[in-house]
Enzyme design. Structure first.
Site, mmCIF file in Angstrom:
data_model
loop_
_atom_site.group_PDB
_atom_site.id
_atom_site.type_symbol
_atom_site.label_atom_id
_atom_site.label_comp_id
_atom_site.label_asym_id
_atom_site.label_seq_id
_atom_site.Cartn_x
_atom_site.Cartn_y
_atom_site.Cartn_z
ATOM 1 N N GLU A 33 35.990 22.111 40.647
ATOM 2 C CA GLU A 33 36.065 23.205 39.689
ATOM 3 C C GLU A 33 36.204 24.478 40.504
ATOM 4 O OE1 GLU A 33 32.749 23.532 36.979
ATOM 5 O OE2 GLU A 33 33.576 25.385 36.138
ATOM 6 N N ARG A 257 25.459 11.840 46.077
ATOM 7 C CA ARG A 257 25.927 13.100 46.641
ATOM 8 C C ARG A 257 25.222 13.362 47.962
ATOM 9 N NH1 ARG A 257 26.435 16.770 42.628
ATOM 10 N NH2 ARG A 257 26.307 18.578 43.956
ATOM 11 N N LYS A 267 27.025 25.126 44.318
ATOM 12 C CA LYS A 267 27.787 26.369 44.298
ATOM 13 C C LYS A 267 27.018 27.486 43.598
ATOM 14 C CE LYS A 267 31.337 24.031 42.845
ATOM 15 N NZ LYS A 267 32.630 23.635 42.275
HETATM 16 P P1 ATP Z 1 28.059 21.925 42.850
HETATM 17 O O1 ATP Z 1 26.912 21.246 42.192
HETATM 18 O O2 ATP Z 1 27.852 22.180 44.281
HETATM 19 O O3 ATP Z 1 28.539 23.120 42.120
HETATM 20 P P2 ATP Z 1 29.983 20.324 41.627
HETATM 21 O O4 ATP Z 1 29.785 18.889 41.518
HETATM 22 O O5 ATP Z 1 29.781 21.125 40.402
HETATM 23 O O6 ATP Z 1 29.185 20.859 42.848
HETATM 24 P P3 ATP Z 1 32.801 20.223 41.674
HETATM 25 O O7 ATP Z 1 33.756 21.284 42.051
HETATM 26 O O8 ATP Z 1 32.735 19.811 40.282
HETATM 27 O O9 ATP Z 1 31.383 20.693 42.189
HETATM 28 O O10 ATP Z 1 32.974 18.977 42.638
HETATM 29 C C1 ATP Z 1 34.203 18.420 43.030
HETATM 30 C C2 ATP Z 1 33.950 17.040 43.532
HETATM 31 O O11 ATP Z 1 33.078 17.074 44.658
HETATM 32 C C3 ATP Z 1 33.268 16.191 42.478
HETATM 33 O O12 ATP Z 1 33.875 14.926 42.463
HETATM 34 C C4 ATP Z 1 31.843 16.127 42.940
HETATM 35 O O13 ATP Z 1 31.232 14.939 42.527
HETATM 36 C C5 ATP Z 1 31.991 16.209 44.460
HETATM 37 N N1 ATP Z 1 30.783 16.756 45.055
HETATM 38 C C6 ATP Z 1 30.182 17.924 44.775
HETATM 39 N N2 ATP Z 1 29.058 18.076 45.484
HETATM 40 C C7 ATP Z 1 28.936 16.977 46.261
HETATM 41 C C8 ATP Z 1 27.975 16.535 47.220
HETATM 42 N N3 ATP Z 1 26.907 17.259 47.534
HETATM 43 N N4 ATP Z 1 28.182 15.340 47.819
HETATM 44 C C9 ATP Z 1 29.255 14.602 47.521
HETATM 45 N N5 ATP Z 1 30.193 14.949 46.629
HETATM 46 C C10 ATP Z 1 30.043 16.131 45.996
HETATM 47 MG MG MG Z 2 31.026 20.306 38.651
#
Ligand code: ATP
Ligand code: MG
Length: 555
Positions: A33, A257, A267
């Site tokens: 995102e 994760r 983020k």
């Molecule tokens: P955050 O919680 O840090 O905002 P998010 O999951 O909302 O992360 P996205 O931009 O939606 O962030 O994530 C893009 C991809 O990266 C998704 O498939 C998500 O599952 C993966 N991802 C995000 N954080 C991690 C992590 N700590 N370890 C492994 N994969 C991750």
């Molecule tokens: Mg997300």
């Protein structure tokens, strides 16, 4: 990835699918995102998704999951592309969930026509109240049994801007008695009169994550949709849409994760650190963002190696940040050019060296490249900077560096013997006086003298002054996110130490941000992007100390 390494559970699934003829080829995607910069957790997901594509001859799409107009921005889109490329991966296609807004709208209409979605006028609170609890079934909304025609009309009116934010939503007509709360008539669309970074003001209704994400996978014919464990409970709904809409059967698989010690990894929290001034920017070298790590001097190779070593877990865990540091040391040890920099200078005067003489010593950079990284010349003269900590007025036992009467080798130059020193009123050493042994020149030493210590130095009249930034962990707590209270209470106030006047050897005049250096005995460093021709600034990537390797050896 080495051949003998066993497959991770997702690779097993992929291989089985290929071996049983379920897939001819695989297609994965990385779906960020664009509401922030990527962090090391995302790197894990990137390495996994792109790694599968490469390993199995498939492809990987980069898809921006941009369904939330309020938090998203093209600045983030650009940074994400830069970071993925920098990590060393190429996407087959660059897609945006917002490209599918028309298609998603059509799919929603299909659901309505099948009697599987309805417009609900209830407020968010009313919907929540009727939803029940995991042990108590939900109750029907009074709007649940609207006719298909009425739903079609209302949904179109929602799209056309007839209603205000929150006045109506589109919900799936799924299963209010399901033990899975995500199945209890989840929201598909909400009204949001907001400008979108790509579609502008075309839409005032936006699809919810669950509806957009899975359907985007199907639209792209993604075979393996890999996400993190918090989406396990969403999988049933993911499959429900595929079944009801009869669209391409993408499959969702979940892995743990990445969490890492002494940092936060969301983020939302990283944005707070930036906005509230705890760090300077998203790419502050203390940040666990890809851009922060890059600026700090991490290499793509070291990050990929780290992601490979931690493997793909099915259960959440906390990875020791020293493993990441270990990985970067491993890589920098191979590629870094060894140079001399004095971080806490004190003057050494060689009393028996001719006043106006300069010698140029040629020394190689000692990398592990075949040509050792080439050579450079280091000027030597009567007055040198040495490290304050390399002199002891009253030497401790086993002190092999400078002390009154003691001898050391100046790296790549001569052996010197300390004769005397001067102090200021507060007792600080101001100058050290020594004599050198002309026959002890490095590479051509006929002096017959052996010394145990070698120290680094820089010629006073030739050295360049530089700012050096030393970093410590950003948090004092091992897992700041799980501590009581606000995670920001656990910030380490001493995470940045700026040395404003260090001296580096003149070869660093042409330093660039792409080259990695080892400041001999001091750690690995790289030029910061803020450096200019007149002002050198170096970041310490990591110290030389290798606590992790010692631990590994012990166990
Ligand atoms: P955050 O919680 O840090 O905002 P998010 O999951 O909302 O992360 P996205 O931009 O939606 O962030 O994530 C893009 C991809 O990266 C998704 O498939 C998500 O599952 C993966 N991802 C995000 N954080 C991690 C992590 N700590 N370890 C492994 N994969 C991750
Ligand atoms: Mg997300």
């Amino acid at each position: 990835m080495s051949e003998e390494k066993s497959l991770n559970f997702i690779e097993e699934i992929v291989e089985e699918g290929i071996n049983t003829g379920k897939y001819k080829t695989i297609l994965t995607r990385f779906p960020p995102e664009p509401n922030g910069y990527l962090h090391i957790g995302h790197a894990k997901s990137i390495c996994l998704n792109f790694g599968l594509g490469i390993k199995y001859g498939g492809k990987t799409n980069l898809r921006f999951d941009d369904t939330n107009p309020v938090t998203e921005d093209t600045e983030y889109v650009d940074s994400i592309k830069e970071d993925v490329r920098w990590l060393g991966f190429n996407w087959a296609n660059e897609f945006y969930a917002s490209d599918y807004f028309d298609a998603l709208y059509t799919l929603a209409v299909t659901l309505i026509k099948k009697g599987l979605a309805y417009v609900d006028d209830s407020s968010a609170e009313e919907i929540a109240a009727l939803k029940g609890t995991p042990t108590e079934p939900g109750k029907e909304s009074p709007y649940r049994n609207r006719s298909i025609d009425e739903n079609l009309q209302l949904f179109e009116e929602m799209k056309n801007g007839r209603y205000k934010d929150g006045e109506k939503v589109l919900r799936a007509k799924a299963d209010l008695t399901s033990p899975n709360m995500h199945m209890r008539d989840p929201l598909l669309y909400r009204i949001k009169h907001a400008h979108h970074h790509r579609t502008g003001d075309k839409w005032c209704i936006y699809p919810m994550y669950d509806f957009a994400h899975g359907q985007s996978d199907s639209i792209e014919n993604i075979t393996h949709s890999i996400c993190t464990l918090e989406f396990v409970a969403h999988r049933e709904l993911y499959n429900w849409f595929i079944e009801k809409l009869e669209i391409f059967p993408s499959h969702q698989y979940e892995f743990a994760r990445l969490n890492m010690t002494y940092t936060v990894m969301s983020k939302r929290k990283l944005l707070q650190l930036v906005n509230e001034g705890f760090v300077q920017s998203w790419d502050d070298p203390r940040m666990p963002t890809i851009s922060g790590l890059r600026r700090r001097g991490y290499t793509p190779e070291s990050i990929r190696d780290f992601c490979d070593r931690i493997g793909v877990a099915k259960r959440d865990n906390l990875i020791d940040v020293s493993l990441l540091e270990f990985c970067v040391r491993e890589d920098l040890n191979k590629i870094a050019k060894r140079v001399m920099a004095v971080l806490d200078p004190v003057k050494l005067i060689i009393t028996n060296y001719p006043d106006n003489q300069t010698e140029e010593f040629t020394a190689d950079y000692n990398t592990q490249a075949e040509d050792a990284g080439g050579t450079r010349s280091i000027p030597f003269s009567k007055e040198l900077w040495i490290e304050r900590e390399d002199f002891m007025e009253v030497p401790a036992k086993k002190w092999f560096r400078l002390a009154p009467g003691a001898m050391v080798r100046l790296k790549s130059a001569y052996i010197v013997k300390c004769e005397s020193f001067t102090k200021d009123e507060s007792g600080n050493i101001t100058e050290i006086h020594a004599t050198y042994i002309p026959e002890s020149k490095s590479g051509n030493d006929t002096s017959g003298i052996t010394v145990k210590g070698t120290i680094h130095w820089a010629s006073v009249q030739h050295a360049l002054s530089a700012e050096v930034r030393l970093y410590e962990r950003l948090f004092k707590a091992e897992d700041p996110g799980s501590e009581e209270g606000d995670f920001k209470e656990y910030i380490n106030p001493d995470s940045l130490q700026v040395i404003s006047k260090a001296y580096v050897e003149p070869s660093l005049k042409i330093a660039d941000t792409a080259t990695r250096y080892q400041f001999i005995r001091k750690g690995y460093f790289c030029l910061d992007k803020e450096a200019t021709a007149d002002k050198l600034i170096f970041n310490r990537t990591v110290t030389l100390k290798d606590a992790w390797a010692k631990e590994v050896k012990k166990s």
